[in-house]
Design a protein around this motif. Structure first.
Motif, PDB file in Angstrom:
ATOM      1  N   MET A  31       0.937  -1.229   0.051  1.00  0.00           N
ATOM      2  CA  MET A  31       0.085  -0.067  -0.027  1.00  0.00           C
ATOM      3  C   MET A  31       0.942   1.443  -0.034  1.00  0.00           C
ATOM      4  O   MET A  31       0.407   2.258  -0.094  1.00  0.00           O
ATOM      5  CB  MET A  31      -0.633   0.052   1.216  1.00  0.00           C
ATOM      6  N   GLY A  32       2.367   1.078  -0.115  1.00  0.00           N
ATOM      7  CA  GLY A  32       2.874   2.221  -0.082  1.00  0.00           C
ATOM      8  C   GLY A  32       3.438   2.817   1.384  1.00  0.00           C
ATOM      9  O   GLY A  32       3.570   4.113   1.406  1.00  0.00           O
ATOM     10  N   GLY A 221      -6.611   0.196   3.086  1.00  0.00           N
ATOM     11  CA  GLY A 221      -7.290   1.096   2.049  1.00  0.00           C
ATOM     12  C   GLY A 221      -8.266   1.910   2.458  1.00  0.00           C
ATOM     13  O   GLY A 221      -8.255   2.873   1.946  1.00  0.00           O
ATOM     14  N   SER A 222      -9.269   1.510   3.237  1.00  0.00           N
ATOM     15  CA  SER A 222     -10.377   2.329   3.555  1.00  0.00           C
ATOM     16  C   SER A 222      -9.775   3.585   4.298  1.00  0.00           C
ATOM     17  O   SER A 222     -10.339   4.757   4.248  1.00  0.00           O
ATOM     18  CB  SER A 222     -11.348   1.587   4.615  1.00  0.00           C
ATOM     19  N   GLN A 223      -8.669   3.482   4.923  1.00  0.00           N
ATOM     20  CA  GLN A 223      -8.153   4.611   5.930  1.00  0.00           C
ATOM     21  C   GLN A 223      -7.335   5.567   4.925  1.00  0.00           C
ATOM     22  O   GLN A 223      -7.623   6.732   4.971  1.00  0.00           O
ATOM     23  CB  GLN A 223      -7.660   4.001   6.959  1.00  0.00           C
TER      24      GLN A 223
ATOM     25  N   VAL B 189      -7.752  -5.480   7.938  1.00  0.00           N
ATOM     26  CA  VAL B 189      -6.879  -5.343   6.975  1.00  0.00           C
ATOM     27  C   VAL B 189      -6.781  -6.745   6.338  1.00  0.00           C
ATOM     28  O   VAL B 189      -6.503  -6.715   4.995  1.00  0.00           O
ATOM     29  CB  VAL B 189      -5.354  -5.199   7.759  1.00  0.00           C
ATOM     30  N   ARG B 190      -7.411  -7.615   6.780  1.00  0.00           N
ATOM     31  CA  ARG B 190      -7.574  -9.117   6.045  1.00  0.00           C
ATOM     32  C   ARG B 190      -9.169  -9.235   5.539  1.00  0.00           C
ATOM     33  O   ARG B 190      -9.310 -10.278   5.236  1.00  0.00           O
ATOM     34  CB  ARG B 190      -7.214 -10.224   7.003  1.00  0.00           C
ATOM     35  N   LYS B 221      -9.526  -1.386  -1.243  1.00  0.00           N
ATOM     36  CA  LYS B 221      -9.343  -2.628  -0.661  1.00  0.00           C
ATOM     37  C   LYS B 221      -9.059  -3.773  -1.508  1.00  0.00           C
ATOM     38  O   LYS B 221      -8.668  -4.876  -1.025  1.00  0.00           O
ATOM     39  CB  LYS B 221     -11.146  -2.731  -0.051  1.00  0.00           C
ATOM     40  N   MET B 222      -9.342  -3.625  -2.690  1.00  0.00           N
ATOM     41  CA  MET B 222      -9.053  -4.722  -3.853  1.00  0.00           C
ATOM     42  C   MET B 222      -7.455  -4.694  -3.920  1.00  0.00           C
ATOM     43  O   MET B 222      -6.816  -5.840  -3.965  1.00  0.00           O
ATOM     44  CB  MET B 222      -9.687  -4.464  -4.999  1.00  0.00           C
ATOM     45  N   LYS B 223      -7.022  -3.360  -3.858  1.00  0.00           N
ATOM     46  CA  LYS B 223      -5.452  -3.561  -3.991  1.00  0.00           C
ATOM     47  C   LYS B 223      -4.974  -4.132  -2.726  1.00  0.00           C
ATOM     48  O   LYS B 223      -3.908  -4.940  -2.663  1.00  0.00           O
ATOM     49  CB  LYS B 223      -4.953  -2.253  -4.215  1.00  0.00           C
ATOM     50  N   GLU B 224      -5.422  -3.822  -1.436  1.00  0.00           N
ATOM     51  CA  GLU B 224      -4.973  -4.514  -0.422  1.00  0.00           C
ATOM     52  C   GLU B 224      -5.073  -5.791  -0.356  1.00  0.00           C
ATOM     53  O   GLU B 224      -4.064  -6.702   0.344  1.00  0.00           O
ATOM     54  CB  GLU B 224      -5.785  -3.711   0.757  1.00  0.00           C
ATOM     55  N   ALA B 225      -6.064  -6.426  -0.818  1.00  0.00           N
ATOM     56  CA  ALA B 225      -6.108  -8.001  -0.759  1.00  0.00           C
ATOM     57  C   ALA B 225      -5.573  -8.554  -1.852  1.00  0.00           C
ATOM     58  O   ALA B 225      -5.497  -9.730  -1.960  1.00  0.00           O
ATOM     59  CB  ALA B 225      -7.844  -8.236  -1.103  1.00  0.00           C
ATOM     60  N   GLY B 226      -4.876  -7.714  -2.671  1.00  0.00           N
ATOM     61  CA  GLY B 226      -4.047  -8.317  -3.798  1.00  0.00           C
ATOM     62  C   GLY B 226      -4.840  -9.141  -4.952  1.00  0.00           C
ATOM     63  O   GLY B 226      -4.284  -9.939  -5.507  1.00  0.00           O
ATOM     64  N   ALA B 227      -6.328  -8.581  -4.845  1.00  0.00           N
ATOM     65  CA  ALA B 227      -6.991  -9.062  -5.976  1.00  0.00           C
ATOM     66  C   ALA B 227      -6.418  -8.973  -7.549  1.00  0.00           C
ATOM     67  O   ALA B 227      -6.106  -7.615  -7.687  1.00  0.00           O
ATOM     68  CB  ALA B 227      -8.369  -8.619  -6.145  1.00  0.00           C
TER      69      ALA B 227
END
Lengths: 260, 249
Positions: A31-32, A221-223, B189-190, B221-227
């Protein structure tokens, strides 16, 4: 540059602090996010005994151990055990690697029991983070609203203090802290509601706003979206995402010899 | 990308960046959205639902050159609600309706809910149920509204033929037959990562809940999940097309 003011490794998975922290770094890379401030171990004791405080902080020290180039840590203290808290501060901050203080819901920030903790932290220029919420249905008995933190900040007008979560109910929290200029606000841990950052920048100025995630309970991401998706100028986003926190932390980081 | 959960008009308690429809369209286009299913914030508290549905239709027609697909609302606690349902389909050509049971004062267990869902299914409309509009902890103190309990939903989709439902704004999607979800309220986060490991992954659609939420939240969130790959394509549009077309699970 993104620094996360507010992170708990416990929500990231992993059976140990080391495993949890490895996940923090892995997802931070995705997420950088360059740096994390971490506090609290696996437990969630609202009024921790001295032994529980120590357990929390030991777990955080373990998590920090291999990641001192990516993370900072704050010591979890309980003003209901003042003497033990001051000793814990000395162990973890004065004589240890931690650089800030985390105060949660054991006692309201307006209580004078916090004063010795604030004074000791201020003497070392440690970061002071006080959780707040202003829940429509009512707070926990020891849970501060931003108004409680304002009382604390008025008693320590030269000490920077961070109002955690901006009270959650941010339209109230921003107004509450607006006139108390030694208070900054933390954006973490509420829904990614549109307009939060715009109001905060308008009323407080971007210099008093610090981004944090409250992950793993919250999505990074949401934050991140709160700032990255906001309509404020890019320069303001940079301040919130890292520059303000770095500026606040530099005195103690420099004093401790940490390289940034 | 298809965004299954946006709103036009005004949230009753604050102005939101993006609550002007032209701005909303600009934002969605810049983000790569080619279709967005738009309900109206007015539907939450207004009682002249005929006017609400007319306005959302007009807003979607005037803005975006077809980007916005209007989603009407039916409140079965209002007299003659069947006429609102009829107009949604016959007059406005809508493919879906969006319900707000907690703001309108009925439960999924109520007989009138079954009547409404059955009537929608008979018309081939799919039904979006907004499980919650705002965290209870941040609601206005004079208008506190609990989330919609969904326990009855599997029974309803099981017993009402051709009924298709998408639940919006719910933090914990689960795998139920003919029930789809967005993930705008999934936290942790998960959170999305874990959902993508299970069978519920096949019923997840992208829905931003913009402009109440930042549009970027669901995207990040899609990026965070690595989708990525086929999984990402299903989230971005594939599952929504199945839901819209009625050819899915």
């Amino acid at each position: 540059m993104i620094w996360d003011l507010h992170c708990h490794f416990s929500g990231f998975g992993g059976r140990t602090p080391e495993e949890g922290m490895a996940e923090v770094i892995r997802l931070g890379d995705r997420m950088g996010i360059e740096r994390f401030c971490i506090y609290l171990g696996f437990g969630r004791e609202e009024n921790p005994s001295p032994a529980q405080m120590r357990t929390h902080n030991d777990e955080v020290l373990r998590a920090l151990d291999h990641w001192r180039h990516r993370a900072w840590a704050f010591v979890y203290l309980n003003p209901n055990y003042l003497d033990e808290s001051l000793r814990e501060f000395d162990r973890c901050v004065k004589d240890g690697p931690m650089v800030g203080v985390k105060l949660w819901v054991a006692q309201k920030a307006s209580g004078r029991a916090l004063d010795p903790i604030i004074e000791r932290a201020a003497a070392m220029q440690a970061v002071i983070f006080q959780h707040t919420w202003w829940k429509t249905g009512g707070n926990l008995s020891g849970e501060s609203t931003p108004l409680d933190v304002v009382e604390l900040a008025k008693r320590h007008p030269k000490t920077p203090i961070i109002c955690g979560h901006t009270g959650g109910n941010w339209e109230l929290g921003i107004r509450a802290v607006r006139g108390q200029t030694n208070l900054s606000v933390d954006l973490a841990g509420s829904d990614p509601t549109n307009g939060f950052v715009e109001m905060a920048v308008r009323e407080l100025g971007a210099e008093r706003i610090i981004w944090g995630s409250d992950a793993g309970g919250r999505s990074l991401g949401s934050q991140l979206a709160k700032v990255q998706g906001s309509t404020v100028p890019e320069a303001a986003k940079k301040l919130m995402l890292g520059e303000n926190l770095k500026r606040m932390m530099m005195p103690i980081l420099t004093a401790k010899g940490f390289r940034v | 990308m298809i965004d299954t959960n946006v709103y036009v008009s005004r949230w009753p308690f604050r102005r939101l960046p993006g609550d002007e429809t032209a701005v909303l369209v600009q934002k969605l286009r810049a983000a790569g959205v080619v279709e967005a299913w738009a309900g109206s914030f007015d539907a939450v508290l207004h009682r002249d639902m005929g006017a609400v549905n007319l306005r959302v239709t007009e807003e979607c027609r005037k803005n975006g050159n077809g980007l916005l697909k209007p989603v009407g609302c039916v409140n079965p606690m209002l007299p003659d609600w069947r006429e609102d349902l009829r107009r949604c389909q016959e007059r406005y050509g809508m493919k879906a309706i969006r319900l707000h049971p907690n703001y309108h004062g009925y439960r999924l267990e109520d007989a009138v809910t079954r009547e409404l869902l059955s009537a929608a299914a008979e018309r081939g409309l799919f039904v979006q149920i907004a499980a919650q509009m705002e965290d209870e902890r941040t609601q206005h103190s004079l208008l506190r509204v609990a989330p919609v309990p969904l326990q009855m939903l599997p029974e309803l989709t099981k017993t009402i033929q051709r009924l298709r439902v998408q639940v919006l704004n719910h933090p914990r999607p689960v795998s139920w037959e003919r029930v789809y979800w967005d993930f705008c309220a999934v936290e942790g986060v998960r959170g999305l990562t874990e959902l993508l490991k299970g069978s519920v992954a096949d019923s997840l659609c992208f829905g931003s809940y913009y402009p109440f939420f930042l549009w970027e939240s669901a995207a990040l969130k899609m990026k965070e999940a690595g989708a990525e790959g086929a999984v990402l394509e299903k989230l971005r549009a594939g599952t929504a097309r199945v839901l819209m077309g009625g050819t899915g699970r």
